[in-house]
Write an enzyme that holds these catalytic residues in place. Structure first.
Site, PDB file in Angstrom:
ATOM      1  CB  SER A   1      -0.924  -0.002   1.226  1.00  0.00           C
ATOM      2  OG  SER A   1      -0.204  -0.303   2.397  1.00  0.00           O
TER       3      SER A   1
ATOM      4  CG  HIS B   1      -3.011  -0.839  -2.945  1.00  0.00           C
ATOM      5  ND1 HIS B   1      -3.170   0.502  -2.646  1.00  0.00           N
ATOM      6  CD2 HIS B   1      -3.285  -1.509  -1.794  1.00  0.00           C
ATOM      7  CE1 HIS B   1      -3.541   0.627  -1.387  1.00  0.00           C
ATOM      8  NE2 HIS B   1      -3.613  -0.581  -0.854  1.00  0.00           N
TER       9      HIS B   1
ATOM     10  CD  GLU C   1      -3.185   3.418  -5.421  1.00  0.00           C
ATOM     11  OE1 GLU C   1      -3.062   4.650  -5.475  1.00  0.00           O
ATOM     12  OE2 GLU C   1      -3.061   2.773  -4.358  1.00  0.00           O
TER      13      GLU C   1
ATOM     14  CG  ASN D   1      -2.651   4.012   1.729  1.00  0.00           C
ATOM     15  OD1 ASN D   1      -3.597   4.160   2.487  1.00  0.00           O
ATOM     16  ND2 ASN D   1      -2.336   2.832   1.226  1.00  0.00           N
TER      17      ASN D   1
END
Length: 294
Positions: free
Chosen positions: A117, A138, A150, A188
């Site tokens: 992540s 991800h 992702e 993130n």
């Protein structure tokens, strides 16, 4: 397609589930047989919920379970892989070790994906002799529910590898979004500073746990408050991601809140440990603020 998934925790089990339901052969790999057994139990429980919602049949459930084989030996589990997805703990050294091993085990034609992540795909790829075939894949938590994947291109990731992962994600019913390789990527890099700021807001006494989460849920239309979400992700994972971004960018606003550091040190990791900002000892169906914050 033969898919090998490294790690039978919450993310690895979820990834194995969606590929198995999609008709792929899945090798679920973990060093612990106990973890593998827990992962399989979690997959079955998740599929049973889906059967109750009449989205799949009981026959499809059993077919999906038959598509999953478990291994405690990475060599046996990845030797015939057409794609490997690593979903181990968010630890740089561990991931570099795993990818170096995978590079010598998995067929040379197999792309090696990581569910990281935040950690650099380029750095992970450098541990292999196939950087063009290393990519970030991800998935969001919970994997069977969340649509986004992702897809992160490292410095050397090829167009062919990227296209394969994009197409495969769509085949699973996901929505892949291609992004470039910088700390935290997109998801993130935006999310973690918000969660961290919510923790600072609590630490500085601006508001309580329930008050902060209520403001964000009702005022910003978030389905889950930031502190509840941090608990769900895992406070140790939040801390690891913030540290990666702080190191990668050198910016003070990625400095983890001291409250977060203390909670992780004390083993209060959120849902996975039974307590974080909320108390999950009763099963977590009702939000109960931890006694530490009352």
């Amino acid at each position: 397609m033969n898919i090998s998934v490294i790690g039978a925790g919450q993310m690895g089990a979820g990834i194995a589930q969606v590929f198995a339901v999609g008709g792929h052969s899945v090798s679920l790999i973990d060093i612990s047989q106990e973890s593998l057994d827990r992962g399989l139990a979690a997959i079955r429980k998740s599929l049973e919920r889906i059967v109750k919602k009449e989205k799949i049949t009981a026959e499809q459930l059993e077919a999906a379970m038959k598509n999953i084989q478990t291994y405690t030996d990475m060599g046996a589990g990845a030797q015939d892989a057409e794609l490997v997805i690593e979903a181990a703990t968010e630890n740089v050294d561990l991931k570099l070790k795993i990818f170096a091993q995978l590079d010598s085990i998995a067929p040379a034609s197999a792309p090696l994906a990581t569910n990281t992540s935040s950690i650099s795909i380029t750095r992970i790829a450098a541990a292999t002799k196939r950087p063009d075939k290393v990519i970030g894949m991800h998935f969001m938590n919970p994997v069977p529910v969340m649509k986004l994947v992702e897809v992160i291109r490292g410095y050397a990731t090829s167009d062919a590898t990227t296209q394969l992962v994009m197409d495969l994600s769509r085949e699973l019913g996901k929505v892949p979004v291609e992004v470039n390789d910088y700390p935290g990527f997109v998801a993130n890099r935006i999310l973690m500073p918000m969660l961290n700021e919510a923790m600072y807001t609590l630490w500085e006494g601006v508001g309580g746990v329930a008050e902060i989460d209520t403001v964000m849920k009702l005022g910003m239309a978030h389905p889950m408050g930031p502190l509840q979400l941090a608990d769900y992700i895992g406070l140790d994972t939040c801390l690891a991601i913030l540290n990666v971004m702080k190191e990668g960018f050198g910016r003070q606003h990625y400095q983890p809140c001291p409250l977060l550091v203390n909670m992780v040190t004390a083993g209060k990791l959120g849902r996975k440990s039974g307590e974080g900002f909320y108390d999950y000892s009763a099963g977590g169906k009702e939000l109960i603020v931890s006694s530490s914050f009352k």
